[in-house]
Design a protein around this motif. Structure first.
Motif, mmCIF file in Angstrom:
data_model
loop_
_atom_site.group_PDB
_atom_site.id
_atom_site.type_symbol
_atom_site.label_atom_id
_atom_site.label_comp_id
_atom_site.label_asym_id
_atom_site.label_seq_id
_atom_site.Cartn_x
_atom_site.Cartn_y
_atom_site.Cartn_z
ATOM 1 N N LEU A 1 7.435 13.564 17.902
ATOM 2 C CA LEU A 1 6.656 14.795 17.077
ATOM 3 C C LEU A 1 7.795 14.879 15.872
ATOM 4 N N PHE A 2 6.708 14.574 14.748
ATOM 5 C CA PHE A 2 7.537 14.229 13.387
ATOM 6 C C PHE A 2 7.372 15.947 12.642
ATOM 7 N N GLY A 3 8.656 16.365 12.526
ATOM 8 C CA GLY A 3 8.540 17.642 11.809
ATOM 9 C C GLY A 3 8.976 18.930 12.842
ATOM 10 N N ALA A 4 10.083 19.601 12.590
ATOM 11 C CA ALA A 4 10.659 20.623 13.300
ATOM 12 C C ALA A 4 10.808 22.103 12.577
ATOM 13 N N GLY A 5 9.543 22.319 11.817
ATOM 14 C CA GLY A 5 9.576 23.463 10.837
ATOM 15 C C GLY A 5 9.043 24.656 11.539
ATOM 16 N N LYS A 6 8.858 25.665 10.698
ATOM 17 C CA LYS A 6 8.443 26.893 10.870
ATOM 18 C C LYS A 6 7.446 27.049 11.997
ATOM 19 N N SER A 7 6.331 26.213 12.163
ATOM 20 C CA SER A 7 5.304 26.453 12.985
ATOM 21 C C SER A 7 5.642 25.647 14.145
ATOM 22 N N THR A 8 6.645 25.008 14.635
ATOM 23 C CA THR A 8 6.914 24.212 15.954
ATOM 24 C C THR A 8 7.564 24.613 16.860
ATOM 25 N N GLY A 9 8.088 25.909 16.840
ATOM 26 C CA GLY A 9 9.053 26.607 18.004
ATOM 27 C C GLY A 9 8.165 26.442 19.155
ATOM 28 N N VAL A 10 6.906 27.224 19.256
ATOM 29 C CA VAL A 10 6.234 27.293 20.449
ATOM 30 C C VAL A 10 5.754 25.974 20.963
ATOM 31 N N LEU A 11 5.106 25.042 20.032
ATOM 32 C CA LEU A 11 4.919 23.770 20.449
ATOM 33 C C LEU A 11 5.934 22.848 20.985
ATOM 34 N N ILE A 12 7.103 22.940 20.521
ATOM 35 C CA ILE A 12 8.459 22.368 21.309
ATOM 36 C C ILE A 12 8.600 22.923 22.688
ATOM 37 N N ASN A 13 8.389 24.237 22.865
ATOM 38 C CA ASN A 13 8.779 24.676 23.971
ATOM 39 C C ASN A 13 7.528 24.278 25.226
ATOM 40 N N TYR A 14 6.233 24.141 24.507
ATOM 41 C CA TYR A 14 5.403 23.598 25.475
ATOM 42 C C TYR A 14 5.549 22.013 25.842
ATOM 43 N N LEU A 15 6.132 21.410 24.732
ATOM 44 C CA LEU A 15 6.490 20.105 25.002
ATOM 45 C C LEU A 15 7.517 19.950 26.093
ATOM 46 N N LYS A 16 8.451 20.779 26.072
ATOM 47 C CA LYS A 16 9.648 20.825 27.093
ATOM 48 C C LYS A 16 8.867 21.054 28.436
ATOM 49 N N LYS A 17 8.109 22.070 28.638
ATOM 50 C CA LYS A 17 7.354 22.265 29.936
ATOM 51 C C LYS A 17 6.770 21.312 30.364
ATOM 52 N N ILE A 18 5.729 20.506 29.707
ATOM 53 C CA ILE A 18 5.272 19.343 30.224
ATOM 54 C C ILE A 18 5.917 17.801 30.427
ATOM 55 N N ALA A 19 7.129 17.831 29.624
ATOM 56 C CA ALA A 19 7.948 16.883 29.907
ATOM 57 C C ALA A 19 8.735 17.175 31.244
ATOM 58 N N THR A 20 9.135 18.232 31.322
ATOM 59 C CA THR A 20 9.955 18.569 32.802
ATOM 60 C C THR A 20 8.949 18.134 33.984
ATOM 61 N N ARG A 21 7.770 18.715 33.552
ATOM 62 C CA ARG A 21 6.681 18.637 35.037
ATOM 63 C C ARG A 21 6.380 17.043 35.384
ATOM 64 N N HIS A 22 6.358 16.371 33.985
ATOM 65 C CA HIS A 22 5.885 15.092 34.188
ATOM 66 C C HIS A 22 7.252 13.921 34.393
ATOM 67 N N GLN A 23 8.370 14.352 33.797
ATOM 68 C CA GLN A 23 9.405 13.543 33.672
ATOM 69 C C GLN A 23 9.193 12.562 32.412
ATOM 70 N N TRP A 24 8.557 13.241 31.532
ATOM 71 C CA TRP A 24 8.151 12.239 30.322
ATOM 72 C C TRP A 24 9.207 12.552 29.159
ATOM 73 N N HIS A 25 9.661 11.358 28.857
ATOM 74 C CA HIS A 25 10.763 11.320 27.640
ATOM 75 C C HIS A 25 9.849 11.542 26.192
ATOM 76 N N MET A 26 10.471 12.403 25.597
ATOM 77 C CA MET A 26 10.074 12.800 24.149
ATOM 78 C C MET A 26 11.172 12.806 23.205
ATOM 79 N N LEU A 27 10.859 12.820 21.675
ATOM 80 C CA LEU A 27 11.663 12.998 20.652
ATOM 81 C C LEU A 27 10.929 13.694 19.670
ATOM 82 N N VAL A 28 11.960 14.598 19.068
ATOM 83 C CA VAL A 28 11.440 15.552 18.065
ATOM 84 C C VAL A 28 12.309 15.015 16.875
#
Length: 452
Positions: A12-39
């Motif tokens: 994910l490129f960009g961690a600005g004003k509208s990304t908080g919920v997106l990042i929380n969602y990515l945390k959820k699916i990353a944990t579920r699938h054990q997927w590694h991601m970068l912000v």
């Protein structure tokens, strides 16, 4: 079948004003699938604050104009989400083609991205744009309605789509009935390009001076009435939605009626002008406002220019004067920002005075009004969405902009989004699964069919 493995499933490129919920969602699916991601963001502290301590998602710093650094991150992932400023998407898009990576954004398709269409198709990639709120959820929900009408062999005669980012009633404590939950520059310059739309078979062109002068009201619910102004380019979406037969077609932005009244005066006073400049290093807000009005010949009938009388008079008279007092245009606060346009100064004022406080809640409101004829009957579909934020960080704006992107990325990585090419979400293969998961996340429409 999932996409082939890379070092990271997603960047994910960009961690600005509208990304908080997106990042929380990515945390959820990353944990579920054990997927590694970068912000990745230019501000490492911001990215780290939003990512926190997570076993599968890490934050990193990147200068997006550093080709080597940016390309290394693109090459390391399977799917890229860009939440960068619109002008920077093209840099990432070119890299995605070079390294054969899928790209998702919430921004409009521009001509530079559209020119990549052949290369995207040739590499069998998905570039999914306009995958946020407006554009995004508006496309998906509208097309769902229109496709259902089409299945019934109905004929759409009028299409009106309204959307606005507002302040929730429980946090509405100012005479503007508004607080900033997204890009403040876009708020300052809203409507500046004018608007074109279709009304009862007639093409309507509205210039900036008249955008906010209308008194167009719409009932969202029995207890909520809002005002709206037309978006700049409704007509291009008429063919996209295949509504060439509709005699009325307009897309609009929702605001509180009092906001519309006040902003109309703001436009008249040229406080959003990017061509008018002031030297502000030794200038106070009150000096700017008084000089701006006097120098360019703008007047407010009976308006007092002395700081002593400003607040006392405005507090007991017109709505607009109350709005000006709330913005502190009588205050002796130093601007101190060098040479600035009127729009720059006014934006800084708005960012301070109309800021969401930590516990404030924002609100997203969307409404589709679709009139059509089917089997000899006239019907109207009134489809509304109301979403409230949790606080100033986990906003309704962040939720409705971020979740469609996260859901689309999840579906793509799982192999459940087989569409390829350059798209926006107006086809069932995209909108059906995304809307279904949005409903699970609490984002769903209330539909009422009225038959006459």
């Amino acid at each position: 079948m999932e996409i082939k493995n890379s070092e990271y499933k997603l960047v994910l490129f960009g961690a600005g004003k509208s990304t908080g919920v997106l990042i929380n969602y990515l945390k959820k699916i990353a944990t579920r699938h054990q997927w590694h991601m970068l912000v990745a963001d230019h501000d490492l502290a911001t990215a780290e604050q939003k990512v926190g301590d997570h076993p599968y998602i890490k934050a990193c710093q990147v200068n997006i104009t550093d080709n080597n650094a940016r390309q290394a991150l693109v090459a390391s992932a399977e799917v890229i989400i860009s939440m960068l400023p619109h002008a920077m998407h093209y840099l990432v898009a070119q890299d995605c083609i070079t390294f054969s990576k899928h790209l998702l954004t919430a921004s409009y398709i521009d001509e530079k991205i559209r020119a990549l269409q052949e290369a995207i198709q040739k590499k069998d990639l998905l570039f999914l744009c306009e995958m946020g709120l407006d554009p995004g959820i508006d496309h998906m929900s509208a097309m769902k309605i229109l496709d259902e009408i089409n299945k019934e062999k109905g004929l759409v005669t009028s299409f009106k789509s309204h959307c606005g980012g507002l302040v929730a009633p429980e946090s509405d404590d100012n005479p503007w009935h508004y607080k900033i939950s997204w890009n403040p520059r876009n708020i300052v310059l809203a409507g500046i390009a004018g608007a074109e739309y279709l009304e009862k078979g007639e093409k309507v062109t509205c210039d900036y001076a008249h955008i906010f002068a209308g008194r167009n009201l719409v009932n969202i619910t029995t207890n909520m009435q809002l005002a709206y102004y037309p978006n700049r380019d409704s007509l291009s979406y008429r063919s996209l939605y295949q509504l060439g037969q509709a005699s009325t077609f307009v897309r609009t932005t929702l605001r509180h009626p009092d906001f519309m009244k006040g902003w109309n005066y703001i436009v008249m006073l040229k406080l959003t002008d990017e061509q008018i400049f002031h030297e502000t290093n030794s200038m106070t807000v009150a000096q700017f406002f008084e000089m701006h009005l006097r120098e360019y010949g703008y007047t407010i009938p009976g308006f007092p220019f002395t700081s002593e009388s400003f607040e006392k008079d405005a507090a007991s008279t017109s709505l607009f004067k109350k709005q000006l007092v709330f913005l502190g245009l009588h205050e002796q606060q130093l601007i101190g920002k060098g040479r600035c346009s009127a729009a720059d100064i006014f934006q800084a004022i708005l960012e301070e005075k109309l800021a969401l406080q930590p516990t404030d809640k924002d609100m997203i409101v969307m409404l589709h009004e679709v009139e059509y004829e089917v089997n000899g009957c006239k019907e109207k579909n009134h489809s509304s969405l109301i979403v409230k934020g949790e606080n100033s960080q986990l906003t309704a704006m962040a939720k409705t902009v971020g979740l469609p992107l996260g859901i689309a990325a999840h579906l793509l990585l799982k192999g459940e989004l087989a569409v390829r090419g350059l798209h926006i979400p107006v086809i069932p293969e995209i909108y059906e699964p995304v809307l279904a998961e949005l409903k699970e996340e609490g984002i769903c429409f209330t539909e009422t069919i009225i038959t006459s």
